[in-house]
Design a protein around this motif. Structure first.
Motif, mmCIF file in Angstrom:
data_model
loop_
_atom_site.group_PDB
_atom_site.id
_atom_site.type_symbol
_atom_site.label_atom_id
_atom_site.label_comp_id
_atom_site.label_asym_id
_atom_site.label_seq_id
_atom_site.Cartn_x
_atom_site.Cartn_y
_atom_site.Cartn_z
ATOM 1 N N ILE A 172 -10.408 17.592 5.297
ATOM 2 C CA ILE A 172 -9.642 16.984 4.207
ATOM 3 C C ILE A 172 -10.641 16.362 3.254
ATOM 4 N N GLY A 173 -10.597 16.819 2.000
ATOM 5 C CA GLY A 173 -11.552 16.345 1.004
ATOM 6 C C GLY A 173 -11.515 14.843 0.838
ATOM 7 N N PRO A 174 -12.631 14.230 0.550
ATOM 8 C CA PRO A 174 -12.700 12.762 0.453
ATOM 9 C C PRO A 174 -11.867 12.167 -0.671
ATOM 10 N N ASP A 175 -11.450 12.992 -1.672
ATOM 11 C CA ASP A 175 -10.660 12.481 -2.796
ATOM 12 C C ASP A 175 -9.173 12.786 -2.663
ATOM 13 N N SER A 176 -8.752 13.360 -1.528
ATOM 14 C CA SER A 176 -7.370 13.808 -1.375
ATOM 15 C C SER A 176 -6.353 12.693 -1.603
ATOM 16 N N PHE A 177 -6.660 11.493 -1.157
ATOM 17 C CA PHE A 177 -5.693 10.396 -1.245
ATOM 18 C C PHE A 177 -6.134 9.309 -2.217
ATOM 19 N N SER A 178 -7.077 9.627 -3.060
ATOM 20 C CA SER A 178 -7.696 8.595 -3.898
ATOM 21 C C SER A 178 -6.721 7.923 -4.852
ATOM 22 N N LYS A 179 -5.661 8.653 -5.292
ATOM 23 C CA LYS A 179 -4.709 8.074 -6.238
ATOM 24 C C LYS A 179 -3.428 7.566 -5.577
ATOM 25 N N MET A 180 -3.316 7.742 -4.278
ATOM 26 C CA MET A 180 -2.083 7.344 -3.586
ATOM 27 C C MET A 180 -2.169 5.891 -3.138
ATOM 28 N N THR A 181 -2.287 5.034 -4.072
ATOM 29 C CA THR A 181 -2.524 3.618 -3.757
ATOM 30 C C THR A 181 -1.288 2.899 -3.217
ATOM 31 N N THR A 182 -0.109 3.558 -3.285
ATOM 32 C CA THR A 182 1.105 2.940 -2.726
ATOM 33 C C THR A 182 1.432 3.488 -1.339
ATOM 34 N N MET A 183 0.600 4.375 -0.812
ATOM 35 C CA MET A 183 0.848 4.980 0.484
ATOM 36 C C MET A 183 0.936 3.918 1.575
ATOM 37 N N LYS A 184 2.001 4.043 2.405
ATOM 38 C CA LYS A 184 2.187 3.105 3.502
ATOM 39 C C LYS A 184 2.070 3.778 4.871
ATOM 40 N N ARG A 185 2.522 5.014 4.966
ATOM 41 C CA ARG A 185 2.435 5.716 6.250
ATOM 42 C C ARG A 185 1.864 7.119 6.027
ATOM 43 N N LEU A 186 0.802 7.422 6.731
ATOM 44 C CA LEU A 186 0.131 8.708 6.604
ATOM 45 C C LEU A 186 0.029 9.361 7.979
ATOM 46 N N VAL A 187 0.545 10.602 8.093
ATOM 47 C CA VAL A 187 0.535 11.329 9.361
ATOM 48 C C VAL A 187 -0.374 12.549 9.240
ATOM 49 N N LEU A 232 -13.898 12.586 10.316
ATOM 50 C CA LEU A 232 -13.236 12.185 9.079
ATOM 51 C C LEU A 232 -14.278 11.924 8.008
ATOM 52 N N GLU A 233 -14.013 12.416 6.784
ATOM 53 C CA GLU A 233 -14.970 12.294 5.690
ATOM 54 C C GLU A 233 -15.154 10.838 5.262
ATOM 55 N N ALA A 234 -16.324 10.559 4.779
ATOM 56 C CA ALA A 234 -16.641 9.209 4.299
ATOM 57 C C ALA A 234 -15.735 8.835 3.131
ATOM 58 N N GLY A 235 -15.125 7.666 3.204
ATOM 59 C CA GLY A 235 -14.270 7.172 2.124
ATOM 60 C C GLY A 235 -12.901 7.800 2.057
ATOM 61 N N LEU A 236 -12.521 8.616 3.072
ATOM 62 C CA LEU A 236 -11.243 9.337 3.028
ATOM 63 C C LEU A 236 -10.058 8.395 2.843
ATOM 64 N N PHE A 237 -10.065 7.268 3.528
ATOM 65 C CA PHE A 237 -8.948 6.326 3.446
ATOM 66 C C PHE A 237 -9.299 5.114 2.578
ATOM 67 N N GLY A 238 -10.356 5.212 1.834
ATOM 68 C CA GLY A 238 -10.870 4.074 1.087
ATOM 69 C C GLY A 238 -9.871 3.428 0.157
ATOM 70 N N ASN A 239 -9.170 4.239 -0.662
ATOM 71 C CA ASN A 239 -8.253 3.688 -1.672
ATOM 72 C C ASN A 239 -6.866 3.344 -1.128
ATOM 73 N N LEU A 240 -6.615 3.628 0.139
ATOM 74 C CA LEU A 240 -5.284 3.381 0.701
ATOM 75 C C LEU A 240 -5.166 1.919 1.133
ATOM 76 N N THR A 241 -5.254 1.059 0.166
ATOM 77 C CA THR A 241 -5.293 -0.386 0.453
ATOM 78 C C THR A 241 -3.934 -0.955 0.856
ATOM 79 N N GLN A 242 -2.841 -0.195 0.637
ATOM 80 C CA GLN A 242 -1.516 -0.654 1.054
ATOM 81 C C GLN A 242 -1.031 0.062 2.307
ATOM 82 N N LEU A 243 -1.897 0.870 2.891
ATOM 83 C CA LEU A 243 -1.530 1.623 4.085
ATOM 84 C C LEU A 243 -1.152 0.676 5.218
#
Length: 760
Positions: free
Chosen positions: A431-446, A455-466
């Motif tokens: 899974i590319g490291p930028d796949s979820f970069s704009k999904m900042t409202t994501m709460k649940r990821l399966v 897992l790629e470096a920074g993959l979940f970096g922007n998921l601050t509301q996860l």
């Protein structure tokens, strides 16, 4: 000073500590008052030998389930019993219950009853719920519950009733009737004549084949009707002629190929929920739902509607529809662009299991900008529509079980408001490291079921509301790589991580998780082949409240659970299905908030550690419910609850069985004594029964009440303590006497004054 009791001597040097000893004695009486409930039983009300009794809220529960009973212990029942649970025994018949019994709920499921006679329930005026499911009942007396004037719920499912001639039951209050799986082949016209107040009826899993007109005519209050899996082939066009209040109709799992649906459904103008899943449907006419203008939920899943014209079938009448389930309908033709044009209120759309193509799907979804939940699992999709940017309200998206391989970054980028994304089992290895970069409202990821390995470096970096991250069965050997998250950033909302089913390699020392995950409270490490965890395993996740370690291979070795010392916020821990044989309550000394401990499925040996665990839960924690399976949980004693509950068990070895005859009938302070002599016949015991018959003294390692008694009853303590108590009683008595004397003199003075006034 002479001794007041033989053998007891007064020691003057102990005079100064009398008050301390008096306080200790008072504490002892309080503590022993609690101790008499050590084995989970209260002594205020009667409780049969083979049963466990306790209060549920303010109601007296007598739990005799799975106790090998062959008859009801009538003579030992309290007249105040509120709930009587006799599920899972070998009872073959019922006699009348004691007069004046206040029982509200009778559970006698999974026994060997063959008949329901009127005499058996005579005088049960307070009965509200009765559960007779899972017996061998072939006959039910229509007047069986005629004395129960407030009866609301009757469960008779899973009985071979087969044939009913005339009215089934007589009750002017009955609202819920479950007679599913009773081998009923017909419902005669008089069946419901004397239970016309029914609100809910479940006829599922009966080989009815045909529903004739008039069967439900007297049920004008009926709102919920279930006839799932009834082998129905014919439903009369007038079957629901008077069912004007019906709101929920379930007819799933039948063979209704030739049914005239416009006529059958035409009278149901208030129908809101319709379930026709797996009902043999091959086509639906354009006027099928023409009169169902209040329909909110329509489930047509698992029918072979290959040529379904969605737009024509839905028509203009279902403009209130909010949920549509067309899963696994094998729709062959492309879904047209106007398929959902008349259902613009749709919030939840299930298209999983149908062969779909991205361009057709893109056109069909265009009229649904308000869609909130979209399920496209197992649709053979190799790519996704690129118009997700129009779905401003899309909150949940399931694209699991599609051969999407690794094409995600571009396709998912527009989903900036998505809160739930399921990409499980989609053949992902990267899974590319930028796949979820704009999904900042994501709460649940399966992401479960993908062979990610790393897992790629920074993959979940922007998921601050996860809040929830699921990585089950991903082949991960490391719990979570710190590089997948931004360095020096604590993910404050990430509270739940599921890593079950991964072949984790546990480090010999140091924490399992990086500091970025310090706020995680729920952690699932089930079925991870774990044999042990080092004492610092959760050093960076000390805020855990819920820890699942079930299905591993943890043994009862010294220090095997030492990691618990750092988890001071722990509230629930699941250690079921491990290799534990004994457990000590002192292990949980640093977990003051613990309120749920699941030890089911371990091969415990019956020893006094079991009794100590029982006393720890009952006395120290104040609630036996802390031990999952120790007594009836709420789900076990509610209407329509589980019939077979799971209990904590231990087993005797052969030596113990030979020696148990001496301790089995021993009376132990703090344990409810047996009324009748007992003999040991089998090695497997529930914890509740073992604690009573074991002869183990109430726990002394935690509150040490026994040690306290030994200290207090020393010769040097008894006399001064008794003197203190006597003095206190004399003081109270003196005060009472003085008060009564003063009242007497005041009355006499008033009487003399009144008499003098009269003489004058």
């Amino acid at each position: 000073m002479p001794s007041l009791l033989p053998g007891l001597k007064w020691k003057p040097e102990d005079r100064d500590s009398n008050m301390d000893r008096f306080t200790a004695l008072a504490f002892y009486f309080i503590a022993t008052g609690f101790a008499y409930g050590f084995n989970g039983d209260s002594f205020e009300l009667e409780c049969p030998d083979e049963c466990d009794c306790h209060y549920f809220r303010i109601n007296w529960v007598t739990d005799c389930s799975e106790s090998n009973l062959t008859e009801v212990p009538y003579d030992e029942l309290s007249l105040s019993v509120y709930i009587l649970d006799l599920n899972g025994n070998n009872i073959t018949s019922l006699k009348p219950f004691p007069g004046d019994i206040k029982m509200r709920r009778l559970q006698i499921a999974e026994n060997r009853l063959t008949r329901v006679e009127k005499e058996s329930f005579k005088g049960l005026e307070y009965l509200i719920d009765v559960d007779l499911s899972g017996n061998n009942i072939s006959y039910v007396d229509p007047e069986a519950f005629s004395d129960s004037r407030g009866l609301l719920n009757v469960e008779l499912q899973d009985n071979p009733i087969s044939v009913v001639e005339g009215p089934f039951l007589i009750s002017v209050t009955l609202q819920y009737l479950d007679i599913s799986s009773c081998n009923l082949s017909t419902i005669n016209p008089q069946f419901f004549d004397n239970i016309t107040t029914l609100n809910t009826v479940d006829l599922s899993n009966n080989p009815l084949i045909t529903i004739e007109a008039g069967v439900f005519d007297v049920l004008t209050s009926l709102e919920n009707l279930k006839m799932n899996d009834c082998k129905l082939k014919i439903i009369s066009e007038n079957a629901f002629l008077t069912s004007v209040n019906l709101k929920n109709l379930e007819i799933a799992g039948n063979h209704l190929t030739e049914t005239n649906w416009p006529e059958v459904l035409g009278k149901l103008v208030r129908l809101e929920y319709l379930n026709l899943k797996k009902s043999g449907l091959t086509s639906l006419s354009e006027d099928t739902f023409s009169n169902c203008s209040n329909l909110v939920s329509l489930k047509l899943a698992d029918n072979e509607l290959r040529d379904l014209d969605v737009a024509a079938t839905l028509g203009n009448s279902v403009n209130r529809l909010e949920l549509l389930d067309l899963s696994n309908c094998k729709i062959q033709g492309p879904i047209s662009g106007d398929a959902f044009a008349n259902a613009t209120r749709l919030k939840s759309l299930y298209l999983s299991g149908n062969p779909l193509f991205a361009p057709d799907l893109q056109e069909a979804l265009a009229p649904l900008p308000k869609i909130e939940k979209l399920f496209l699992s197992n649709c053979g999709l190799r790519n996704l529509p690129d118009n997700f940017n129009v779905f401003d309200n899309l909150q949940e998206l399931d694209i699991s079980h599609n051969p999407l391989v690794n094409v995600f970054t571009k396709l998912l980028a527009p989903l900036e408001k998505l809160e739930y994304l399921n990409m499980g089992y989609s053949n992902l290895s990267f899974i590319g490291p930028d796949s979820f970069s704009k999904m900042t409202t994501m709460k649940r990821l399966v992401l479960s079921g993908n062979d990610l390995l790393s897992l790629e470096a920074g993959l979940f970096g922007n998921l601050t509301q996860l809040t929830t991250l699921e990585l089950e069965f991903c082949g991960l050997k490391r719990p979570l790589n710190a590089n997948a998250f931004f360095k020096n950033l604590t993910y404050m909302d990430l509270r739940e991580i599921r890593l079950g089913g991964n072949p984790l390699v546990i480090p010999e020392k140091g924490p399992l998780f990086p500091k970025q995950l310090s706020q995680v409270t729920i952690l699932d490490l089930s079925n991870c082949n774990i044999t042990w965890l080092n004492s610092d395993a959760f050093k960076n996740t000390v805020n855990l409240t819920d820890l699942n370690l079930s299905g591993n291979r943890i043994k009862s070795l010294e220090g095997s659970l030492s990691f618990l010392e750092k988890l001071r916020h722990l509230e629930k821990i699941d250690l079921s299905k491990n290799n534990l044989t004994t457990i000590d309550p002192l292990i949980f000394a640093n977990n003051p908030r613990l309120h749920s401990l699941n030890l089911l499925g371990n091969q415990f040996v019956c020893d006094c550690k079991i009794a100590e665990m029982w006393d720890w839960a009952n006395m120290i924690k104040g609630d036996l419910d802390v031990l999952v399976g120790a007594k009836s949980a709420e789900k076990d004693i509610v209407v329509k609850g589980n019939k077979k509950k799971k209990n904590l068990h231990c087993h005797y070895n052969e030596t113990q069985l030979r020696n148990m005859s001496t301790t089995l009938n021993k009376s132990v302070p703090g344990r409810r004594p047996f009324i009748k002599p007992r003999e040991m016949t089998y090695a497997n015991r529930t914890w509740a029964k073992y604690v009573r018959e074991s002869g183990c003294e109430p726990v002394v390692q935690i509150l040490r009440p026994v040690a306290l008694v030994a200290d207090i009853v020393q010769v040097s303590y008894i006399i001064p303590t008794l003197i203190c108590i006597s003095a206190l009683l004399f003081m109270v008595g003196g005060f009472a006497t003085g008060y009564q004397t003063s009242r007497y003199y005041r009355k006499n003075i008033k009487r003399e004054i009144a008499t003098s006034g009269t003489n004058i």
